[in-house]
Design a protein around this motif. Structure first.
Motif, PDB file in Angstrom:
ATOM      1  N   CYS A 116      19.479 -18.480  34.457  1.00  0.00           N
ATOM      2  CA  CYS A 116      20.765 -17.790  34.365  1.00  0.00           C
ATOM      3  C   CYS A 116      20.772 -16.385  34.931  1.00  0.00           C
ATOM      4  CB  CYS A 116      21.216 -17.755  32.908  1.00  0.00           C
ATOM      5  SG  CYS A 116      20.137 -16.786  31.819  1.00  0.00           S
ATOM      6  N   GLY A 117      19.588 -15.786  35.154  1.00  0.00           N
ATOM      7  CA  GLY A 117      19.572 -14.414  35.644  1.00  0.00           C
ATOM      8  C   GLY A 117      20.295 -13.494  34.681  1.00  0.00           C
ATOM      9  N   GLY A 118      21.224 -12.710  35.205  1.00  0.00           N
ATOM     10  CA  GLY A 118      21.954 -11.763  34.368  1.00  0.00           C
ATOM     11  C   GLY A 118      23.186 -12.329  33.709  1.00  0.00           C
ATOM     12  N   GLY A 119      23.481 -13.618  33.944  1.00  0.00           N
ATOM     13  CA  GLY A 119      24.627 -14.240  33.276  1.00  0.00           C
ATOM     14  C   GLY A 119      25.864 -14.401  34.133  1.00  0.00           C
ATOM     15  N   LEU A 120      25.713 -14.368  35.457  1.00  0.00           N
ATOM     16  CA  LEU A 120      26.871 -14.435  36.344  1.00  0.00           C
ATOM     17  C   LEU A 120      27.599 -15.777  36.277  1.00  0.00           C
ATOM     18  CD1 LEU A 120      25.577 -12.638  39.582  1.00  0.00           C
ATOM     19  CD2 LEU A 120      26.589 -11.670  37.519  1.00  0.00           C
ATOM     20  N   VAL A 121      26.912 -16.819  35.851  1.00  0.00           N
ATOM     21  CA  VAL A 121      27.545 -18.133  35.693  1.00  0.00           C
ATOM     22  C   VAL A 121      27.818 -18.420  34.213  1.00  0.00           C
ATOM     23  CG1 VAL A 121      27.230 -20.627  36.007  1.00  0.00           C
ATOM     24  CG2 VAL A 121      26.558 -19.049  37.811  1.00  0.00           C
ATOM     25  N   ALA A 122      26.900 -18.026  33.350  1.00  0.00           N
ATOM     26  CA  ALA A 122      27.051 -18.299  31.924  1.00  0.00           C
ATOM     27  C   ALA A 122      28.330 -17.684  31.358  1.00  0.00           C
ATOM     28  CB  ALA A 122      25.831 -17.777  31.162  1.00  0.00           C
ATOM     29  N   GLU A 123      28.640 -16.466  31.746  1.00  0.00           N
ATOM     30  CA  GLU A 123      29.828 -15.814  31.196  1.00  0.00           C
ATOM     31  C   GLU A 123      31.118 -16.536  31.590  1.00  0.00           C
ATOM     32  OE1 GLU A 123      30.263 -11.648  31.380  1.00  0.00           O
ATOM     33  OE2 GLU A 123      28.289 -11.214  30.495  1.00  0.00           O
ATOM     34  N   PRO A 124      31.332 -16.868  32.857  1.00  0.00           N
ATOM     35  CA  PRO A 124      32.553 -17.612  33.199  1.00  0.00           C
ATOM     36  C   PRO A 124      32.633 -18.973  32.506  1.00  0.00           C
ATOM     37  CG  PRO A 124      31.628 -16.615  35.160  1.00  0.00           C
ATOM     38  CD  PRO A 124      30.617 -16.430  34.070  1.00  0.00           C
ATOM     39  N   LEU A 125      31.495 -19.660  32.341  1.00  0.00           N
ATOM     40  CA  LEU A 125      31.517 -20.934  31.619  1.00  0.00           C
ATOM     41  C   LEU A 125      32.004 -20.727  30.187  1.00  0.00           C
ATOM     42  CD1 LEU A 125      28.180 -22.640  32.775  1.00  0.00           C
ATOM     43  CD2 LEU A 125      30.516 -23.216  33.483  1.00  0.00           C
TER      44      LEU A 125
END
Length: 259
Positions: free
Chosen positions: A82-91
């Protein structure tokens, strides 16, 4: 002239699903994850087409309404690497209950801090995909974006990711095609000419062709693979979804339910 290079020996070379040098490389850049003009600018730019691909694939697969504010409500999702959350947050903003993992403690610390500042409840963990598999976890959506080209054994890694997809669930991968065009644009252009990425971010021989990725997914028990490209328009400075898979591309596939 910069020629395509083969990967040299990696620390922890016996580890098939993690390259410790790659983890350290991204850990050193952890503080820049949320700077849209920093080292991760390309990931910010390709974010909208990647996320729309995930949303559209999930909406179609799970029979959801794409026009609702939270089309993924009631679904569980995991963001692998996930790295810094660039995909997790939008999900999470789309309504999914999100778990996000990364082997880098520094990346997870940045991701947690940013999510908290946005009042988003995301289960961030500094761990590996094998650990979730060992726990017996499963998710409706398994997303793994721009990761498979950084691991020593992508077939093994994809098999581990597929183990986390619940029966009837969906997996989404994105990566780079192993073509001369991808070498010219993603390595020579992005790293050496434009300086969008630190030099050494990518190794051309680790890029994966769509045929290889489809084969790995099918071998891992996934079916009905759908491929789509992402292309860059230099005149408009935007990335968009496109049938052209010669450089960046995505794949979605489902896990069949038991007969």
């Amino acid at each position: 002239m910069i020629a395509p290079q083969k990967s040299g020996p990696q620390s922890g070379a016996g580890d098939r699903t993690l390259d410790s040098e790659e983890v350290e490389r991204f850990s050193r850049l952890a503080s820049e994850w949320w700077d849209p003009r920093g080292k991760f600018r390309p990931l910010h730019q390709i974010g909208p087409p990647r996320l729309s691909f995930i949303r559209d694939a999930a909406v179609k697969h799970f029979g959801r309404d794409a026009k609702t504010l939270h089309p993924l409500s009631g679904l569980t999702a995991v963001d692998i690497g996930c790295g810094g959350g660039l995909v997790a947050e939008p999900l999470a903003r789309m309504g999914a209950t999100v778990t996000a993992i990364d082997p880098s403690e520094r990346n997870i610390a940045i991701a947690k801090s940013h999510a908290e500042s946005q009042d988003l409840a995301i289960d961030y963990r500094a761990t590996r995909v094998e650990d979730l598999v060992a726990e017996g976890r499963s998710f409706d959506i398994v997303a793994c974006l721009e990761v498979v080209e950084h691991v020593p054994d992508p077939a093994k890694f994809i098999a581990e990711c597929a183990s986390l997809v619940a029966p009837g669930g969906l997996a989404v991968f994105s990566t780079l095609n192993r073509t001369l065009k991808a070498w010219a644009l993603a390595i020579v252009g992005a790293e050496y000419v434009l300086g969008w990425l630190p030099r050494g971010t990518h190794q051309w021989d680790r890029f994966i062709t769509p045929e290889e990725l489809r084969r790995y997914a099918e071998a891992a028990g996934l079916a009905d693979a759908h491929l789509e490209g992402i292309t860059y328009n230099p005149l408009q400075d935007v990335w968009s979804r496109n049938p052209d898979t010669s450089v960046n591309y995505l794949l979605s596939a489902r896990k069949p339910r038991p007969a």
